[in-house]
Design a protein around this motif. Structure first.
Motif, PDB file in Angstrom:
ATOM      1  N   SER A  23      -8.657   0.156  -4.048  1.00  0.00           N
ATOM      2  CA  SER A  23      -8.612   1.493  -3.590  1.00  0.00           C
ATOM      3  C   SER A  23      -7.934   2.185  -4.723  1.00  0.00           C
ATOM      4  O   SER A  23      -7.484   1.816  -5.542  1.00  0.00           O
ATOM      5  CB  SER A  23      -8.039   1.762  -2.451  1.00  0.00           C
ATOM      6  N   ALA A  24      -7.981   3.741  -4.556  1.00  0.00           N
ATOM      7  CA  ALA A  24      -7.479   4.569  -5.376  1.00  0.00           C
ATOM      8  C   ALA A  24      -5.998   4.196  -5.484  1.00  0.00           C
ATOM      9  O   ALA A  24      -5.016   4.402  -6.428  1.00  0.00           O
ATOM     10  CB  ALA A  24      -7.788   6.062  -5.046  1.00  0.00           C
ATOM     11  N   ASP A  25      -5.290   4.063  -4.143  1.00  0.00           N
ATOM     12  CA  ASP A  25      -3.838   3.642  -4.162  1.00  0.00           C
ATOM     13  C   ASP A  25      -3.405   2.565  -5.008  1.00  0.00           C
ATOM     14  O   ASP A  25      -2.479   2.686  -5.608  1.00  0.00           O
ATOM     15  CB  ASP A  25      -3.458   3.418  -2.770  1.00  0.00           C
ATOM     16  N   SER A  26      -4.245   1.469  -4.813  1.00  0.00           N
ATOM     17  CA  SER A  26      -3.971   0.166  -5.658  1.00  0.00           C
ATOM     18  C   SER A  26      -4.059   0.640  -7.031  1.00  0.00           C
ATOM     19  O   SER A  26      -3.099   0.190  -7.771  1.00  0.00           O
ATOM     20  CB  SER A  26      -4.764  -0.915  -4.961  1.00  0.00           C
ATOM     21  N   LEU A  27      -5.278   1.234  -7.441  1.00  0.00           N
ATOM     22  CA  LEU A  27      -5.212   1.370  -8.923  1.00  0.00           C
ATOM     23  C   LEU A  27      -4.225   2.356  -9.724  1.00  0.00           C
ATOM     24  O   LEU A  27      -3.637   1.914 -10.396  1.00  0.00           O
ATOM     25  CB  LEU A  27      -6.544   2.153  -9.151  1.00  0.00           C
ATOM     26  N   ALA A  28      -3.691   3.253  -8.711  1.00  0.00           N
ATOM     27  CA  ALA A  28      -2.557   4.218  -9.115  1.00  0.00           C
ATOM     28  C   ALA A  28      -1.498   3.387  -9.314  1.00  0.00           C
ATOM     29  O   ALA A  28      -0.762   3.579  -9.965  1.00  0.00           O
ATOM     30  CB  ALA A  28      -2.481   5.575  -8.035  1.00  0.00           C
ATOM     31  N   ASP A  29      -1.000   2.497  -8.303  1.00  0.00           N
ATOM     32  CA  ASP A  29       0.463   1.756  -8.106  1.00  0.00           C
ATOM     33  C   ASP A  29       0.153   0.846  -9.368  1.00  0.00           C
ATOM     34  O   ASP A  29       1.334   0.884 -10.174  1.00  0.00           O
ATOM     35  CB  ASP A  29       0.157   0.641  -6.858  1.00  0.00           C
ATOM     36  N   ARG A  30      -0.679   0.375  -9.834  1.00  0.00           N
ATOM     37  CA  ARG A  30      -0.573  -0.420 -10.940  1.00  0.00           C
ATOM     38  C   ARG A  30      -0.935   0.174 -12.251  1.00  0.00           C
ATOM     39  O   ARG A  30      -0.110  -0.128 -13.099  1.00  0.00           O
ATOM     40  CB  ARG A  30      -2.252  -1.503 -10.735  1.00  0.00           C
ATOM     41  N   MET A  31      -1.454   1.288 -12.105  1.00  0.00           N
ATOM     42  CA  MET A  31      -1.369   2.118 -13.382  1.00  0.00           C
ATOM     43  C   MET A  31       0.051   2.687 -13.495  1.00  0.00           C
ATOM     44  O   MET A  31       0.581   2.662 -14.707  1.00  0.00           O
ATOM     45  CB  MET A  31      -2.326   3.187 -13.347  1.00  0.00           C
ATOM     46  N   MET A  32       0.581   2.902 -12.750  1.00  0.00           N
ATOM     47  CA  MET A  32       1.825   3.707 -12.682  1.00  0.00           C
ATOM     48  C   MET A  32       3.056   2.578 -12.935  1.00  0.00           C
ATOM     49  O   MET A  32       3.916   2.856 -13.973  1.00  0.00           O
ATOM     50  CB  MET A  32       2.481   4.129 -11.406  1.00  0.00           C
ATOM     51  N   GLN A  35       2.387  -7.081   2.193  1.00  0.00           N
ATOM     52  CA  GLN A  35       1.610  -5.963   1.806  1.00  0.00           C
ATOM     53  C   GLN A  35       0.792  -5.391   2.599  1.00  0.00           C
ATOM     54  O   GLN A  35       0.773  -4.088   2.939  1.00  0.00           O
ATOM     55  CB  GLN A  35       0.639  -6.557   0.305  1.00  0.00           C
ATOM     56  N   VAL A  36       0.194  -6.114   3.575  1.00  0.00           N
ATOM     57  CA  VAL A  36      -0.582  -5.711   4.616  1.00  0.00           C
ATOM     58  C   VAL A  36       0.127  -4.959   5.573  1.00  0.00           C
ATOM     59  O   VAL A  36       0.036  -3.782   6.085  1.00  0.00           O
ATOM     60  CB  VAL A  36      -1.398  -6.605   5.393  1.00  0.00           C
ATOM     61  N   LYS A  87      -6.732   2.390   6.980  1.00  0.00           N
ATOM     62  CA  LYS A  87      -5.546   2.322   6.387  1.00  0.00           C
ATOM     63  C   LYS A  87      -5.384   1.284   5.411  1.00  0.00           C
ATOM     64  O   LYS A  87      -4.893   1.391   4.064  1.00  0.00           O
ATOM     65  CB  LYS A  87      -4.258   2.276   7.281  1.00  0.00           C
ATOM     66  N   VAL A  88      -5.412  -0.034   5.714  1.00  0.00           N
ATOM     67  CA  VAL A  88      -5.556  -1.136   4.973  1.00  0.00           C
ATOM     68  C   VAL A  88      -6.528  -1.074   3.898  1.00  0.00           C
ATOM     69  O   VAL A  88      -6.279  -1.400   2.475  1.00  0.00           O
ATOM     70  CB  VAL A  88      -5.464  -2.434   5.685  1.00  0.00           C
ATOM     71  N   ARG A  89      -7.777  -0.597   4.156  1.00  0.00           N
ATOM     72  CA  ARG A  89      -8.768  -0.501   2.931  1.00  0.00           C
ATOM     73  C   ARG A  89      -8.364   0.488   2.169  1.00  0.00           C
ATOM     74  O   ARG A  89      -8.335   0.137   1.108  1.00  0.00           O
ATOM     75  CB  ARG A  89     -10.161  -0.035   3.618  1.00  0.00           C
ATOM     76  N   SER A  90      -7.787   1.766   2.471  1.00  0.00           N
ATOM     77  CA  SER A  90      -7.404   2.693   1.608  1.00  0.00           C
ATOM     78  C   SER A  90      -6.349   2.461   0.685  1.00  0.00           C
ATOM     79  O   SER A  90      -5.975   2.664  -0.260  1.00  0.00           O
ATOM     80  CB  SER A  90      -7.387   3.966   2.219  1.00  0.00           C
ATOM     81  N   LYS A  91      -5.396   1.628   1.245  1.00  0.00           N
ATOM     82  CA  LYS A  91      -4.027   1.175   0.707  1.00  0.00           C
ATOM     83  C   LYS A  91      -4.417   0.212  -0.211  1.00  0.00           C
ATOM     84  O   LYS A  91      -3.718   0.094  -1.564  1.00  0.00           O
ATOM     85  CB  LYS A  91      -2.900   0.998   1.556  1.00  0.00           C
ATOM     86  N   ILE A  92      -5.173  -0.946   0.315  1.00  0.00           N
ATOM     87  CA  ILE A  92      -5.434  -1.895  -0.724  1.00  0.00           C
ATOM     88  C   ILE A  92      -6.738  -2.031  -1.310  1.00  0.00           C
ATOM     89  O   ILE A  92      -6.667  -2.099  -2.528  1.00  0.00           O
ATOM     90  CB  ILE A  92      -4.968  -3.327  -0.062  1.00  0.00           C
TER      91      ILE A  92
END
Ligand code: WT7
Length: 688
Positions: free
Chosen positions: A174-183, A569-570, A620-625
């Protein structure tokens, strides 16, 4: 060779006849040498590669014992090389520029393309030049969020060519996961594509990437460029489902395409750059940057039991030797083979065995964009027939999903080219092993059940297809350079038959070197429990013949479709919902995924447990992870089974999840009566 029985299968003779390692004696002799004299063993292998400068310091130096100081691993000290040069230039210079590197096979069978080593090299140089022009230099991190297209391979090799570090994020995150990793990586550039069809579904990668970039800029990460591959105008859109139901794709066609059928993207000219436009203005030559063997090559995030993903960092020299050597021996690769690994490059299997291992060997591979069941359930087998694939590598979850459709979709195709079939991601159940062997392999192949991890970089326990008599379900024996031990809870070594913690006693070249930005986490995660050993986090059994059987994770991790998730994480995603006070997630066995998520949620005052809430929590889990992490079951928990010290007794939750009343000793729980209550509240669907 041992007698072949229902539990013991000898290597296919067509494989042993020509194999690089063709007997257990030879395996043992090579394995012994690799442990007794690593320098002689790996030194011989380094000769096959180009090193701009030779080893000047120690060939191998390390400390595995945390009580003696900092953990470190260094191979080939002082040598300089470039992995991209070894993957491409080396072959092109040897006259193999016209050899096929990849047969790209699209999501739709109508889409296909052939890419040679020479073409790949030119495109890699172009992208390298585009990156350089943007100021990307040695050591900078570049995030990659792409579908399974040749541009993904080009992107990672271009990053490696200029000494930058790639951080590939699987296109299902998801966008959140991508952003976390980029950060976490502090990536200065992102490379993505407009979108991709995965089966009948549209994955709007650019849209998700745009959201991630917004999250990054809100946290002050300045991303210099988002380099976007235009892919949608080149591929065939899914046809409406024949059974009349609107395929997911039809909805996407309305929302994401304009009247003329063009895919729509939002464009921010301050960061967005079209790949094809940028490439058209730069040279197709670019000198590689000569790197220290211990310079970082990439980081790849994996789940950690704390819930925060960790950037597993691999370095250039050791990873190069190890992925090349494991690819050569585990699949017994020979010139003329056509190799097909179905893993996405976004996972370690794709890094090591779609890109680096095969290219380092100058191999010809299939690069597949789609899914096993689209447009029909024989898609893998159709591809194997089309390209006469001889070496095939997939995951137990895919095998089990395809087994369900019976033998007929397999038998429609001529699969006689197959010689070695690989499995990875989780323990393969003997039933799936046997189906793979008999139905897909026509009982005339060698099966390799390869055990490894994102952290190990390449296969660490695996049969060799020309040498090892296999027992279905066992990953068999350690690869060259790997020294396996089983330990009991007190850290005592279990010799001979027995079961315990699976650990490695010394470094092999392909192992991770650190957790990006957090060396201490590397040390505590892998080296603290048993000083002197790398701890895998898996349990394993050694049988009376010395075969290793990996039994699964012994920490709070679960393995969904061959990918690790941490329960933490979940749980942290679930408790972000305002109605959730507390959550606990456990693994429940699943006939196809291996394991699926079963979650218990305690609600905050005044909230009721309704379908709407369940749907919101799954979302929620789909969008966070990401979608692959979506829980299969969510149940209400008025309380959780906790010990008096407040630790959740997960083994009890795992029993409840499968409807098993054999809870064992629950007398240490603060409130044992909660267990019965939870059992009563199990959702109807979970009782099937
Ligand atoms: C975990 C690593 C390595 C690529 C895919 C997963 C499990 C992996 C096997 C196997 C038994 C296996 C282990 C391991 N695992 N392959 N052949 N037999 N278990 O990479 O996400 O880093 O997961 O997958 O539990 O620790 P990963």
């Amino acid at each position: 060779m041992p007698m072949e029985t229902a539990n013991m299968f000898n290597p296919a003779s067509k494989v042993s006849k020509i194999s690089h390692c063709s007997s257990m004696e030879q395996y043992k002799q090579m394995h012994d040498k690799s442990l007794k004299d690593p320098e002689a063993f790996w030194g011989e292998i380094t000769k096959e590669f180009h090193f701009e400068e030779k080893v000047k310091g120690k060939f191998l130096d390390y400390n595995f014992d945390i009580t003696k100081g900092k953990i470190f691993v260094r191979w080939l000290e002082g040598a300089k090389t470039n992995i991209c040069y070894n993957c491409l230039d080396r072959h092109v210079l040897a006259g193999k520029g016209d050899q096929v590197a990849f047969y790209w096979e699209g999501n739709d069978p109508a889409d296909a393309e052939v890419v040679t080593y020479g073409e790949l090299l030119k495109d890699v140089c172009r992208v390298a030049n585009v990156l350089k022009a943007k100021g990307v230099a040695k050591g900078d991190r570049v995030a990659i969020y792409m579908p399974m297209v040749k541009h993904l391979v080009v992107a990672m090799l271009a990053v490696a060519r200029i000494g930058a570090v790639h951080s590939i994020v699987f296109g299902g995150y998801s966008a959140d996961s991508l952003a976390d990793r980029m950060m976490d990586a502090q990536a200065s550039v992102l490379i993505t594509a407009d979108a991709v069809w995965r089966g009948p579904k549209l994955i709007a990668l650019k849209e998700i990437a745009d959201d991630a970039l917004k999250l990054c800029s809100a946290k002050d990460l300045k991303v210099k460029m988002n380099l976007v591959v235009q892919h949608m105008n080149k591929v065939t859109a899914p046809q409406p489902a024949s059974n009349g139901t609107a395929a997911n794709g039809n909805v996407a066609k309305k929302t994401h395409f304009d009247d003329k059928g063009n895919f729509k993207v939002n464009w921010d000219p301050s960061v967005d750059v079209w790949w094809h436009e940028a490439l058209s203005t730069v040279s197709s030559e670019c000198d590689p940057v000569w790197m220290d063997t211990e310079d970082p090559l990439f980081m790849l995030y994996t789940s950690g039991s704390t819930g925060k993903p960790k950037g597993v960092q691999h370095t250039i020299g050791g990873y190069m030797l190890y992925t090349a050597t494991t690819f050569k021996y585990s699949f017994d690769y020979h010139q003329g083979d056509v190799y097909f690994c179905t893993a996405d490059i976004g996972w370690i299997t794709g890094h090591s065995y779609v890109t680096y291992g095969p290219l380092l060997n100058g191999a010809t591979s299939v690069l597949f964009e789609g899914v096993p069941t689209y447009p029909h359930t024989g898609r893998f087998w159709e591809i194997i027939e089309k390209y006469k694939v001889s070496k095939f590598y997939t995951a137990p979850t895919a095998i089990r999903a395809l087994m369900k459709f019976g033998d007929e979709p397999v038998k429609k195709y001529d699969l006689s080219s197959l010689a070695v079939l690989g499995s990875v991601g989780e323990p393969i159940n003997p039933e799936a092993w046997l189906w793979y062997y008999r139905v897909v392999g026509d009982s005339n192949v060698s099966i390799v059940d390869t055990f490894w991890q994102t952290e190990t970089g390449g296969h660490v326990i695996t049969p060799l297809p020309g040498a090892t008599p296999c027992k279905p379900g066992s990953a068999c024996f350690p690869f060259f350079g790997v020294d396996v031990a089983l330990l009991d809870e007190e850290g005592r070594e279990i010799k001979g038959e027995g079961e315990g913690y699976l650990v490695f006693c010394r470094p092999w070249p392909g192992m991770m070197r650190t957790v990006y930005g957090n060396h201490e986490r590397f040390e505590t995660t892998y080296f603290k429990k048993f000083p002197g050993f790398y701890c895998t986090g898996d349990g394993a059994r050694r049988d009376s013949d010395g075969y290793i059987w990996v039994t699964g994770r012994i920490d709070d991790m679960l393995n969904v479709s061959g990918h690790l998730l941490s329960t933490a994480q979940v749980e942290s995603s679930l408790v972000e919902h305002p109605s959730v006070a507390e959550a606990a997630a456990v693994a429940r066995p699943h006939s196809i995924k291996g394991e699926c998520l079963y979650c218990f949620v305690t609600l905050t005052e005044g909230n009721s447990f309704e379908d709407k809430l369940i749907a919101e929590l799954k979302n929620k889990v789909r969008s966070k992870i990401g979608a692959f992490a979506s829980p299969d079951f969510i149940q209400l928990a008025p309380g959780l089974p906790k010990t008096r010290s407040g630790k959740i007794m997960r083994r009890v939750l795992r029993k409840i999840a499968v409807g098993d009343k054999d809870f064992g000793d629950i007398s240490t729980l603060a409130d044992p009566s909660i267990v019965e209550k939870l059992f009563e509240l199990r959702p109807k669907e979970s009782k099937k």
